[in-house]
Design a protein around this motif. Structure first.
Motif, short mmCIF file in Angstrom:
data_model
loop_
_atom_site.label_atom_id
_atom_site.label_comp_id
_atom_site.label_asym_id
_atom_site.label_seq_id
_atom_site.Cartn_x
_atom_site.Cartn_y
_atom_site.Cartn_z
N HIS A 123 -29.66 -5.37 70.56
CA HIS A 123 -29.90 -4.24 71.45
C HIS A 123 -29.44 -4.58 72.86
CE1 HIS A 123 -31.46 -0.76 73.36
NE2 HIS A 123 -32.56 -1.32 73.84
N THR A 124 -28.25 -4.11 73.22
CA THR A 124 -27.69 -4.38 74.55
C THR A 124 -27.79 -3.17 75.47
OG1 THR A 124 -25.39 -3.62 74.28
CG2 THR A 124 -25.95 -5.78 73.33
N ALA A 125 -27.97 -1.99 74.92
CA ALA A 125 -27.87 -0.75 75.69
C ALA A 125 -28.99 -0.65 76.72
CB ALA A 125 -27.91 0.45 74.76
N LEU B 169 -32.53 -9.02 71.82
CA LEU B 169 -32.57 -8.13 72.97
C LEU B 169 -31.82 -8.73 74.16
CD1 LEU B 169 -33.86 -5.65 74.53
CD2 LEU B 169 -35.68 -7.25 75.18
N THR B 170 -30.96 -7.92 74.77
CA THR B 170 -30.33 -8.33 76.02
C THR B 170 -31.28 -8.02 77.16
OG1 THR B 170 -28.17 -7.70 75.13
CG2 THR B 170 -28.30 -8.14 77.50
N SER B 171 -31.87 -9.05 77.73
CA SER B 171 -32.68 -8.89 78.93
C SER B 171 -31.84 -9.37 80.10
CB SER B 171 -33.99 -9.67 78.80
OG SER B 171 -34.83 -9.45 79.93
N SER B 172 -32.39 -10.12 81.01
CA SER B 172 -31.64 -10.58 82.17
C SER B 172 -32.39 -11.72 82.85
CB SER B 172 -31.43 -9.44 83.17
OG SER B 172 -30.86 -9.92 84.38
N TYR C 93 -33.71 -2.30 89.52
CA TYR C 93 -33.03 -2.78 88.31
C TYR C 93 -33.76 -3.99 87.71
CZ TYR C 93 -29.81 -5.21 85.25
OH TYR C 93 -29.27 -5.88 84.18
N PRO C 94 -34.08 -5.04 88.48
CA PRO C 94 -34.88 -6.12 87.91
C PRO C 94 -36.20 -5.64 87.33
CG PRO C 94 -33.89 -6.85 89.95
CD PRO C 94 -33.61 -5.37 89.84
N PHE C 95 -36.82 -4.65 87.99
CA PHE C 95 -38.07 -4.10 87.47
C PHE C 95 -37.85 -3.46 86.10
CE2 PHE C 95 -41.21 -0.50 87.42
CZ PHE C 95 -42.34 -1.28 87.28
N SER C 96 -36.75 -2.73 85.94
CA SER C 96 -36.47 -2.08 84.66
C SER C 96 -36.28 -3.10 83.54
CB SER C 96 -35.24 -1.17 84.78
OG SER C 96 -34.03 -1.91 84.83
N LYS C 97 -35.57 -4.19 83.85
CA LYS C 97 -35.34 -5.22 82.83
C LYS C 97 -36.64 -5.94 82.48
CE LYS C 97 -31.93 -5.88 81.27
NZ LYS C 97 -31.20 -5.19 80.17
N THR C 98 -37.48 -6.14 83.47
CA THR C 98 -38.74 -6.84 83.24
C THR C 98 -39.69 -6.05 82.36
OG1 THR C 98 -38.52 -7.91 85.41
CG2 THR C 98 -40.69 -7.98 84.36
N ILE C 99 -39.89 -4.78 82.71
CA ILE C 99 -40.84 -3.99 81.92
C ILE C 99 -40.30 -3.72 80.52
CG2 ILE C 99 -41.92 -2.97 83.94
CD1 ILE C 99 -40.42 -0.38 83.32
N ALA C 100 -38.97 -3.61 80.39
CA ALA C 100 -38.38 -3.39 79.07
C ALA C 100 -38.58 -4.62 78.19
CB ALA C 100 -36.90 -3.05 79.20
N ASP D 150 -38.64 -10.34 63.66
CA ASP D 150 -38.91 -11.14 64.84
C ASP D 150 -37.97 -10.75 65.99
OD1 ASP D 150 -36.51 -12.32 64.13
OD2 ASP D 150 -37.34 -14.30 63.74
N LEU D 151 -38.28 -11.27 67.17
CA LEU D 151 -37.55 -10.94 68.39
C LEU D 151 -37.02 -12.21 69.03
CD1 LEU D 151 -36.74 -8.99 70.75
CD2 LEU D 151 -39.03 -9.40 71.69
N VAL D 152 -35.75 -12.19 69.42
CA VAL D 152 -35.14 -13.25 70.20
C VAL D 152 -34.49 -12.59 71.41
CG1 VAL D 152 -33.52 -15.18 70.23
CG2 VAL D 152 -34.70 -14.59 68.10
N VAL D 153 -34.67 -13.19 72.59
CA VAL D 153 -34.22 -12.56 73.82
C VAL D 153 -33.18 -13.42 74.53
CG1 VAL D 153 -34.93 -11.80 76.14
CG2 VAL D 153 -36.37 -11.29 74.15
N ILE D 154 -32.14 -12.77 75.05
CA ILE D 154 -31.12 -13.41 75.87
C ILE D 154 -31.29 -12.94 77.31
CG2 ILE D 154 -28.65 -13.78 76.24
CD1 ILE D 154 -29.67 -14.95 73.62
N ASN D 155 -31.40 -13.88 78.23
CA ASN D 155 -31.56 -13.58 79.66
C ASN D 155 -30.34 -14.10 80.42
OD1 ASN D 155 -34.45 -14.31 78.46
ND2 ASN D 155 -34.76 -12.79 80.07
N PRO D 156 -29.25 -13.34 80.45
CA PRO D 156 -28.02 -13.84 81.10
C PRO D 156 -28.13 -13.84 82.62
CG PRO D 156 -27.61 -11.90 79.73
CD PRO D 156 -29.07 -12.01 79.91
N GLY D 157 -27.34 -14.73 83.24
CA GLY D 157 -27.15 -14.69 84.68
C GLY D 157 -26.14 -13.61 85.03
N LEU D 158 -25.57 -13.69 86.23
CA LEU D 158 -24.56 -12.72 86.66
C LEU D 158 -23.29 -12.94 85.86
CD1 LEU D 158 -23.79 -10.48 88.66
CD2 LEU D 158 -23.15 -12.26 90.30
#
Length: 371
Positions: A104-106, A147-150, A185-192, A207-215
């Motif tokens: 889920h990247t969208a 999940l694409t987080s940040s 924007y950071p708030f949106s990524k955090t709550i999501a 299960d869930l695995v999360v990716i938190n990319p940099g810039l």
């Protein structure tokens, strides 16, 4: 060009022998399929012969999906496109049928120019997670969501890093200071992301695995320039910052490495938790120095702008003075060792990332070639 390192090829080709979680013969769903980073995920999967279900806003907008159709024709895989709206319930049901892995990247990505943060950022990010998880809960096949987080879900303002126990950001950190009015924007990524972890505990058959990319930087697979990462590079090259750039290094990473990290997270059975995927520290002046080696005639910045001056003009550039006060002049320090070890990541040198992106922009005439 070799798509994956030989070691990566070996891992992908041993799925059938070692896979305990995901069947590589089943389709993989990638949401936000026409996006900058999602397109690379789809390319890598198609090149390895996977069947990919990709959601897009409209299957009739050829300008946004043509590069996906073209890459399917050049690959060994199969691509099926589905329309899906992040805000609509059951929007992902059809695309998810038969899939064991969902990536889920969208989610909207906008740092400046936000007029209604709730409508443009918060609701799509949060309801998108809720609707994807709802479809997964109703599915009989889904086993894992990536999940694409940040990185911005880990920390709000850069100044806060000094207060961390180890003075570095890692996967144990959570952004607790961003709000709908400060850093939306950071708030949106955090709550999501928080919502995703809450739902994953309630829906325990996957299960869930999360990716938190940099810039993210690096070449694009389409000619679109509406990606924030692409438009930022174009601004650097255009002369917008020729008088100088603000000081402060950011955690940066190649878009291709982030795409591979998502695939690794999906197909590595033991992968778990959050993954801070960032390779280097660099500020805009570092980027300009790299570009100048091959493109010396571009109007690139050559010095840092004093913080007081940037703070004065920040509103004209779309940034609040509070943002400048809490983020400019501080280096972003991070620890990526967990992501590297859990996903076996090898990062692309940042100089190659930048030059590959600038070469492409010049070759596609998206910037004037001034060599």
């Amino acid at each position: 060009m070799e798509i994956l390192h030989s070691r990566e090829q070996e891992q992908l080709t041993t799925f059938e022998n070692n896979m305990k979680t995901i069947d590589p013969q089943k389709p993989v769903l990638v949401t936000g399929g026409s996006g900058y980073m999602a397109s690379w995920i789809i390319k890598y999967l198609l090149d390895q012969g996977f069947t990919v279900h990709a959601t897009v806003r409209s299957i009739h907008n050829r300008a946004k999906i043509q590069h996906l159709l073209d890459m399917e024709h050049r690959s060994a895989g199969t691509l099926k496109l589905f329309e899906a709206d992040l805000l609509r319930e059951n929007a992902f049901d059809k695309a998810m049928r038969g899939c064991e892995l969902v990536i889920h990247t969208a989610s909207p990505f906008r740092l400046t120019g936000v007029k209604d943060a709730d409508e443009e950022l918060i609701r799509p990010a949060l309801q998108g997670v809720q609707n994807v998880f709802s479809s997964a809960y109703g599915s009989t096949t889904v086993k894992r969501i990536v999940l694409t987080s940040s990185i911005v879900a880990l920390i709000g303002d850069t100044i806060e890093i000094a207060d961390l126990p180890n003075k570095k950001v890692d996967e144990n950190c959570w952004n607790t200071t961003s709000t709908i009015s400060h850093q939306p924007y950071p708030f949106s990524k955090t709550i999501a992301e928080r919502e995703a972890w809450t739902l994953s505990k309630q829906m325990d058959h996957f299960d869930l695995v999360v990716i938190n990319p940099g810039l993210i930087f690096g070449p694009s697979l389409s000619k679109r320039i509406d990606s924030t990462s692409i438009s930022l590079m174009i601004q650097i090259l255009s002369g917008k910052f020729r008088t100088g750039v603000p000081k402060g290094a950011q955690a940066v990473v190649d878009v291709r490495d982030v795409a591979k990290a998502h695939i690794r997270a999906g197909f590595t059975p033991q992968a778990s938790g959050r993954h801070l995927v960032a390779a280097d520290l660099a500020d805009f002046l570092d980027i300009a120095r790299i570009i100048r080696k091959n493109y010396p005639n571009y109007p690139l910045p050559q010095k840092h702008v004093p913080k007081w001056l940037f703070k004065l003009i920040a509103p004209l550039l779309g940034y609040s003075r509070q943002f400048v006060e809490r983020n400019i002049g501080y280096d972003f320090k991070f620890n990526n060792t967990y992501a590297v070890s859990d996903l076996n990541i090898r990062f692309t040198p940042f100089e190659k990332t930048v030059l590959d992106q600038v070469d492409q922009l010049a070759n596609d005439q998206l910037i004037a070639d001034k060599r």
